[in-house]
Design an enzyme around this catalytic site. Structure first.
Site, PDB file in Angstrom:
ATOM      1  N   ASP A 286       0.860  -1.179   0.000  1.00  0.00           N
ATOM      2  CA  ASP A 286       0.000   0.000   0.000  1.00  0.00           C
ATOM      3  C   ASP A 286       0.910   1.248   0.000  1.00  0.00           C
ATOM      4  O   ASP A 286       2.136   1.162   0.113  1.00  0.00           O
ATOM      5  CB  ASP A 286      -0.952  -0.016   1.206  1.00  0.00           C
ATOM      6  CG  ASP A 286      -2.205   0.817   0.916  1.00  0.00           C
ATOM      7  OD1 ASP A 286      -2.162   1.668   0.006  1.00  0.00           O
ATOM      8  OD2 ASP A 286      -3.226   0.630   1.608  1.00  0.00           O
TER       9      ASP A 286
HETATM   10  C1  BGC Z   1      -5.077   3.156   0.228  1.00  0.00           C
HETATM   11  C2  BGC Z   1      -5.312   2.125  -0.856  1.00  0.00           C
HETATM   12  C3  BGC Z   1      -5.151   2.733  -2.219  1.00  0.00           C
HETATM   13  C4  BGC Z   1      -3.769   3.370  -2.307  1.00  0.00           C
HETATM   14  C5  BGC Z   1      -3.465   3.974  -3.649  1.00  0.00           C
HETATM   15  C6  BGC Z   1      -3.816   3.958  -0.003  1.00  0.00           C
HETATM   16  O1  BGC Z   1      -3.736   5.049   0.850  1.00  0.00           O
HETATM   17  O2  BGC Z   1      -5.017   2.494   1.466  1.00  0.00           O
HETATM   18  O3  BGC Z   1      -6.582   1.561  -0.701  1.00  0.00           O
HETATM   19  O4  BGC Z   1      -5.326   1.754  -3.196  1.00  0.00           O
HETATM   20  O5  BGC Z   1      -3.682   4.386  -1.336  1.00  0.00           O
HETATM   21  O6  BGC Z   1      -4.156   5.128  -3.880  1.00  0.00           O
END
Ligand code: BGC
Length: 756
Positions: A286
């Site tokens: 993530d």
């Molecule tokens: C979130 C994810 C997301 C990623 C990319 C993160 O902060 O937890 O769900 O896919 O950002 O934007």
């Protein structure tokens, strides 16, 4: 070495998950990638593991710098947060013309509930209980996303969530494991289609692996400490279902699990995911999760990068610590180059599976985008999904549906609002194209006697506004004072036959980093409702929000309550149709609405205690609130009244390889045609371990005309009764079972059977 110990211990613990045979190796793919990797330098391999964010929007604290330059240097495997055929073509061209080996890029994006055409938020979609529909929304999103240059979506989020304080409950399918599994499959199938090489297929990305929905106290990113049994029974199955449905990629989560952050958890990402479950795709971290391992206390930058790669992550989202530290670790002999090779191979495999080496542009063109984006078919699907996601929580004395000829006062800042309708994670969606309730009403009832008063600001709490506005909330305080706004609304109400108040959470109050400790309506909105109530006119509360709210006062004082979530591009049309009875509401909750925050966590599949609640003193209860929720899982009213006959079983005892048929007569006793979601639950009365009071095992949707009745038959096999026994073996146990069928988890008919 501590890592190795954790691995062994955890493996033993989770032996209940059977190893799945690896899919037969794709010889052609392996040869292609072997040849390619033979030409790659270590730098080029590390470059493939880098996943920077490129622009358009900010989903975290860092935007990677100089991405175009890095692409040309072969330091990027994929990018996210960019789309449109032109932008994507430009970057892909850099990779294909300026780099030595011409390896195409992945283009990822948070396509969560639609891409340009926005469907209801996932929690709303789950309330449709309509798997073909959910699959269609994912398919439509994939078609739009690919037409817009994307080949990878960061969805589905399949985190089971039982704490509505957590803002991200809006992004998932609610509290139930079995339903969550069905939805996970539908979404993956919708996104990926039958062949990833098709130009309208995208890689799905199952997230957030794992257990992110169990963040302690509902506070985002917080620790998770969970028993093995709860993981296996409740939280892990939806991820597994998505992977079994063929999900090509996985995103590891921010949280720690029993002391080891998921982003550095080799047991999770390698032993469980790959070895036991047989996952052979790619794992991305993530956003900045590798870097955040330093805060978790895992080590310094170089150490966390090594640990995270070794754990089983292949791509580093935004941190760029793989890019900047791994080579040095190899030189210092702290990291075996084979670990880098493995991750690089998985990234290349994902690209190969998409067909990118043959067709890196996948027919993206502005012509295709124009044909596919927000076309009539997708807008119709958005309306259907919005209609079916709306849940009628309460409806006293048939307050709803409304009659168009009456004097109706529409009150509340949501009535004319467009900004909030598309909710969170709708980055490519254009809220200006969303249909507001007011514009739908004007279009449908031009001769109406409707009035409008804003009644209150979305929020008055300036501290909260200052947290939301930097992230696009656009909340402004009205020039009129709060008391003037209320007074104006009350004047309208006094003059009307009925009042419709459209209130809720501005979209920034749910989603990521939007945990709340008090999950009622904002105070200024509550004040408005109280003033409206005091007029003595019936008040219908329409809600827009991303989580179960505390609505006890509203329940006691409003004539009707309609939950619309953030219903997407066609929200206003759908809400108008429900309010005026052009569509008979059919949504059912997939998450329990508590009576107060103190009841959390509260979910229908709870266990009994030795002292179930009664009027006796020493029983399991609160002194100040009931044990039951305000609105249970599965609840959702209709303008019709469905009545259930008794359950008829074809036998009262089944053997391990038998099937049981349970039939129930469902009748529409109302005056409206309507759809009912008939739900089947079981309870295992005695087991080698204690079992929940109810577990969902099936549902069917039936459409019934007024006066019509239908026998609905469920087939249950002994395999549906399997659970993790005292030895963590997934099996059935002979014994007594209860079987329930009804229109919600708390309103069921009941019978019994035996498993021999
Ligand atoms: C979130 C994810 C997301 C990623 C990319 C993160 O902060 O937890 O769900 O896919 O950002 O934007």
């Amino acid at each position: 070495m501590r890592v190795a110990k954790i691995v062994v211990a955890s493996c033993l613990l989770l032996s209940g998950f059977k190893a799945v045979a690896q899919k037969p190796a794709d010889v052609k793919m392996n040869n292609y990638i072997r040849n390619l990797m033979a030409k790659m330098t270590l730098d080029e391999k590390i470059g493939q593991l880098n996943l920077p964010s490129i622009g358009f929007d900010v989903t975290g604290p860092i935007l990677s710098k100089g991405v175009e330059e890095k692409i040309q240097k072969g330091q990027v495997g994929g990018v996210f947060n960019t789309y449109t055929p032109n932008a994507v073509r430009k970057l892909q061209e850099l990779a294909l013309t300026k780099t030595r080996l011409k390896i195409p890029l992945l283009f990822g994006y948070d396509v969560i509930h639609g891409h340009r055409t926005i469907f209801p938020i996932p929690l709303g979609l789950s309330a449709t209980w309509d798997m073909p529909l959910i699959q269609k929304t994912a398919r439509a999103a994939a078609v739009e996303a690919t037409a817009d240059g994307l080949n990878w979506v960061f969805s589905p989020m399949v985190d089971i969530a039982r704490d509505p304080r957590w803002g991200r409950v809006s992004e998932g399918a609610g509290e139930d494991t079995w339903l969550g599994m069905q939805i996970a499959r539908a979404m993956v199938t919708g996104y990926q289609g039958s062949d990833l090489r098709r130009q309208d297929a995208v890689l799905a990305c199952v997230k957030h692996f794992a257990l992110y929905g169990a963040s302690e106290a509902g506070r985002d990113y917080n620790v998770v400490d969970m028993s093995e049994r709860r993981m296996m029974e409740t939280y892990l199955p939806p991820y597994k279902a998505a992977i079994d449905a063929g999900a090509a990629t996985v995103m590891s989560s921010f949280n720690e699990i029993n002391g080891v952050p998921a982003a550095a958890n080799r047991w999770l990402l390698t032993d469980l995911l790959r070895k036991q479950w047989g996952f052979n795709g790619m794992v991305a971290t993530d956003y900045t999760a590798v870097m955040e391992l330093v805060n978790h206390g895992v080590g310094d930058s170089a150490e966390v990068a090594r640990k995270s790669l070794y754990a089983g992550n292949d791509m580093d989202m935004v941190s760029e610590l793989f890019l900047t530290t791994l080579k040095q670790s190899v030189t210092e002999k702290k990291l075996d180059v084979a670990v880098i090779d493995l991750a690089c191979r998985r990234v290349l495999e994902a690209k190969y599976r998409l067909g990118l080496f043959d067709d890196p542009y996948r027919n993206i063109s502005t012509a295709r985008a124009e044909k596919e984006l927000m076309n009539t078919e997708k807008l119709a699907l958005a309306k259907e999904a919005a209609l079916k996601s709306i849940v009628l929580l309460k409806n006293d004395s048939s307050a709803l549906p409304l009659k168009a000829g009456r004097k109706i006062a529409f009150v509340g800042p949501m009535v004319k609002d467009q900004r909030n309708l598309i909710g969170n994670w709708s980055g490519a969606g254009d809220w200006k194209k969303a249909v507001s309730l007011w514009s739908a009403l004007q279009a449908q009832y031009p001769e109406n006697k409707f009035t409008y008063a804003k009644g209150c600001n979305l929020l008055d709490d300036e501290a909260l506004i200052s947290k939301l506005n930097p992230h696009g909330a656009e909340i402004a305080l009205d020039a009129k004072s709060p008391s003037d706004l209320i007074k104006e609304a009350v004047d309208h109400a006094k003059d009307a036959d009925v009042v419709v108040a459209f209130l809720g959470e501005p979209f920034g109050m749910s989603g990521e980093a939007a945990s709340r400790s008090d999950i009622g309506l904002p105070l200024n909105q509550q004040n408005l409702l109280k003033a409206l109530r005091s007029t003595g006119k019936p008040v219908i509360l329409v809600l827009m929000n991303g989580r179960p709210l505390i609505l006890q006062w509203e329940h006691d004082n409003m004539a009707a309550i309609v939950e619309t979530w953030y219903a997407g591009t066609r929200a206003g049309d759908a809400i108008a149709d429900v309010l005026f009875g052009k569509y008979n509401p059919s949504g059912k909750l997939t998450m329990t609405f508590p009576r107060n925050v103190g009841q959390i966590p509260i979910y229908y599949s709870a266990k009994n205690t030795g002292r179930p609640m009664s009027n006796e003193k020493y029983t399991s209860k609160y002194l100040d609130v009931l044990n039951t929720p305000l609105y249970p899982f599965g609840h959702g009213l209709s303008y019709s009244k469905f009545t259930y006959g008794d359950i008829v079983l074809n036998k009262i005892a089944i053997k391990a390889n038998d099937k049981l048929q349970a039939t129930i007569n469902v009748r529409n006793n109302g005056e409206w045609a309507g759809e009912e979601t008939v739900q089947l639950y079981i309870r295992d009365m005695t087991g080698s371990v204690t079992r929940p009071l109810k577990e969902l095992k099936g549902f069917q949707k039936v459409m019934l005309k007024p006066g019509e009745s239908r026998d609905v038959t469920f087939t249950l096999s002994a395999a549906d009764l399997k659970f993790y026994d005292i030895n963590m073996k997934y099996t059935t146990e002979p014994g007594d079972y209860k079987l329930f069928i009804g229109g919600s988890s708390a309103d069921v008919k009941e019978t019994e059977f035996k498993l021999m």
